[in-house]
Write a protein that holds these residues in place. Structure first.
Motif, PDB file in Angstrom:
ATOM      1  N   PHE A  54      -4.343   8.618  -5.446  1.00 43.56           N
ATOM      2  CA  PHE A  54      -4.799   9.371  -6.616  1.00 43.56           C
ATOM      3  C   PHE A  54      -5.711  10.485  -6.118  1.00 43.56           C
ATOM      4  O   PHE A  54      -6.643  10.229  -5.328  1.00 43.56           O
ATOM      5  N   SER A  55      -5.454  11.696  -6.585  1.00 44.59           N
ATOM      6  CA  SER A  55      -6.250  12.843  -6.170  1.00 44.59           C
ATOM      7  C   SER A  55      -7.734  12.584  -6.434  1.00 44.59           C
ATOM      8  O   SER A  55      -8.111  12.188  -7.545  1.00 44.59           O
ATOM      9  N   GLY A  56      -8.559  12.797  -5.418  1.00 46.40           N
ATOM     10  CA  GLY A  56     -10.001  12.605  -5.553  1.00 46.40           C
ATOM     11  C   GLY A  56     -10.465  11.200  -5.182  1.00 46.40           C
ATOM     12  O   GLY A  56     -11.667  10.948  -5.115  1.00 46.40           O
ATOM     13  N   TRP A  57      -9.523  10.310  -4.931  1.00 53.74           N
ATOM     14  CA  TRP A  57      -9.873   8.901  -4.697  1.00 53.74           C
ATOM     15  C   TRP A  57      -9.588   8.476  -3.246  1.00 53.74           C
ATOM     16  O   TRP A  57      -9.237   7.322  -2.986  1.00 53.74           O
ATOM     17  N   THR A  58      -9.733   9.395  -2.286  1.00 56.43           N
ATOM     18  CA  THR A  58      -9.362   9.057  -0.910  1.00 56.43           C
ATOM     19  C   THR A  58     -10.125   7.848  -0.369  1.00 56.43           C
ATOM     20  O   THR A  58      -9.524   6.937   0.205  1.00 56.43           O
ATOM     21  N   SER A  59     -11.434   7.834  -0.553  1.00 56.99           N
ATOM     22  CA  SER A  59     -12.232   6.726  -0.001  1.00 56.99           C
ATOM     23  C   SER A  59     -11.856   5.403  -0.670  1.00 56.99           C
ATOM     24  O   SER A  59     -11.713   4.372  -0.007  1.00 56.99           O
ATOM     25  N   TYR A  60     -11.713   5.468  -1.969  1.00 54.81           N
ATOM     26  CA  TYR A  60     -11.393   4.251  -2.728  1.00 54.81           C
ATOM     27  C   TYR A  60     -10.004   3.739  -2.335  1.00 54.81           C
ATOM     28  O   TYR A  60      -9.830   2.547  -2.047  1.00 54.81           O
ATOM     29  N   CYS A  61      -9.017   4.652  -2.303  1.00 54.19           N
ATOM     30  CA  CYS A  61      -7.661   4.225  -1.925  1.00 54.19           C
ATOM     31  C   CYS A  61      -7.655   3.637  -0.512  1.00 54.19           C
ATOM     32  O   CYS A  61      -7.032   2.598  -0.266  1.00 54.19           O
ATOM     33  N   ALA A  62      -8.358   4.290   0.405  1.00 53.20           N
ATOM     34  CA  ALA A  62      -8.389   3.781   1.782  1.00 53.20           C
ATOM     35  C   ALA A  62      -8.949   2.357   1.812  1.00 53.20           C
ATOM     36  O   ALA A  62      -8.429   1.485   2.512  1.00 53.20           O
ATOM     37  N   SER A  63      -9.993   2.124   1.031  1.00 57.16           N
ATOM     38  CA  SER A  63     -10.612   0.790   1.045  1.00 57.16           C
ATOM     39  C   SER A  63      -9.682  -0.253   0.436  1.00 57.16           C
ATOM     40  O   SER A  63      -9.599  -1.387   0.926  1.00 57.16           O
ATOM     41  N   LYS A  64      -8.960   0.102  -0.610  1.00 56.88           N
ATOM     42  CA  LYS A  64      -8.095  -0.880  -1.277  1.00 56.88           C
ATOM     43  C   LYS A  64      -6.791  -1.089  -0.503  1.00 56.88           C
ATOM     44  O   LYS A  64      -6.284  -2.212  -0.443  1.00 56.88           O
ATOM     45  N   TRP A  65      -6.238  -0.038   0.098  1.00 51.88           N
ATOM     46  CA  TRP A  65      -5.060  -0.235   0.947  1.00 51.88           C
ATOM     47  C   TRP A  65      -5.448  -1.118   2.142  1.00 51.88           C
ATOM     48  O   TRP A  65      -4.681  -1.974   2.569  1.00 51.88           O
ATOM     49  N   GLY A  66      -6.641  -0.890   2.666  1.00 50.33           N
ATOM     50  CA  GLY A  66      -7.103  -1.707   3.787  1.00 50.33           C
ATOM     51  C   GLY A  66      -7.259  -3.161   3.380  1.00 50.33           C
ATOM     52  O   GLY A  66      -6.842  -4.077   4.108  1.00 50.33           O
ATOM     53  N   LEU A  67      -7.833  -3.375   2.214  1.00 52.36           N
ATOM     54  CA  LEU A  67      -8.011  -4.757   1.739  1.00 52.36           C
ATOM     55  C   LEU A  67      -6.659  -5.422   1.506  1.00 52.36           C
ATOM     56  O   LEU A  67      -6.484  -6.611   1.815  1.00 52.36           O
TER      57      LEU A  67
END
Ligand SMILES: NC(=O)c1ccc[n+]([C@@H]2O[C@H](COP(=O)([O-])OP(=O)(O)OC[C@H]3O[C@@H](n4cnc5c(N)ncnc54)[C@H](OP(=O)(O)O)[C@@H]3O)[C@@H](O)[C@H]2O)c1
Length: 235
Positions: free
Chosen positions: A145-158
């Motif tokens: 999702f545009s603007g959510w790079t940090s959040y997406c990275a953390s959830k894909w990692g989890l």
């Protein structure tokens, strides 16, 4: 037959999804071990849930704090059988405008924080051959999702961590149910820039119901994932 409920350990239990899951699990008969940085919201959750349990103010980024709490929980409340790492943060801004530190913090809270909870309690669950891990993923665990790079990275990692862990512990009696919600009406959105259709979001109560349903499954069954989306789609 399902054994009688033990202690449910919930991080991020002072608000939103964590608070609601705490209430649902208390209703199922679990004693609660509630973790978050601020004591007062945890005490409010415990009171709202009927008061059986204890609060443990701590930062999930600090593995040693969770190890200490795991020992305290066992002594004060008894053995844990449900682990819900619901502590989470969302730093939302375009990648190039976001302080580099925001990525680090997102990974430390949303990903490493969940791992810290599992590392602290999982040995005891495996020792008894019983229990359920309920990591809170997100629709942002598989989609950008545009603007959510940090959040997406953390959830894909989890997502990667828990799917690998699932293979490691398969057959032990300890189960993993991923909770994968889309936009859910919680205080998390107070800090997200933009205007959001709060009344179209998933009510937090649905997460509480989903958790109880997964735990009620026959012990021979692993509810691997529950995905919930707003009926209107991504908001
Ligand atoms: N709301 C949504 O749309 C949505 C959708 C999908 C997934 N999720 C996920 O669901 C989980 C819960 O989110 P929510 O919507 O309920 O958000 P929330 O209402 O903002 O709750 C987050 C909780 O995490 C705690 N927390 C934050 N940093 C912490 C830290 N370092 N150590 C310990 N506790 C910490 C906060 O309490 P303190 O500040 O007192 O520590 C707070 O109680 C998160 O993992 C989030 O990513 C949310």
């Amino acid at each position: 037959m399902n054994p009688s409920p033990g202690v449910a350990v919930i991080t991020g239990a002072g608000s939103g999804i964590g608070r609601e899951i705490a209430r649902s699990l208390a209703g199922r008969g679990h004693r609660l071990a509630l973790i978050g940085r601020r004591r007062e919201p945890l005490e409010a959750t415990l009171a709202a849930a009927g008061g059986r349990g204890a609060v443990f103010p701590a930062d999930v980024r600090e593995a040693a704090q969770l190890e200490r709490i795991a020992a305290e929980t066992e002594g004060a409340l008894g053995p844990a059988d449900v682990l819900v790492p619901a502590a989470g943060i969302a730093h939302v801004a375009p990648f190039l405008e976001q302080p580099a530190e925001d990525l680090r913090t997102s990974l430390e809270v949303n990903l490493v924080g969940a791992a810290n909870l599992f590392r602290a309690y999982l040995p005891a669950l495996l020792g008894r051959g019983i229990g359920t891990l309920l990591p809170i993923l997100s629709v942002a665990a598989r989609r950008g999702f545009s603007g959510w790079t940090s959040y997406c990275a953390s959830k894909w990692g989890l997502l990667g961590l828990v799917e690998a862990l699932r293979e490691e512990i398969r057959g032990t009696g300890v189960r993993i149910t991923l909770l994968t919600p889309g936009a859910t009406a919680s205080p998390l959105w107070d800090g997200v820039p933009g205007s959001w259709q709060r009344d179209a979001m998933i009510p937090v109560e649905e997460l509480g119901r989903a958790v109880v349903w997964a735990l009620e499954a026959d012990p021979r069954v692993e509810v691997e994932e529950i995905r919930l989306q707003p009926a209107k789609g991504n908001l």
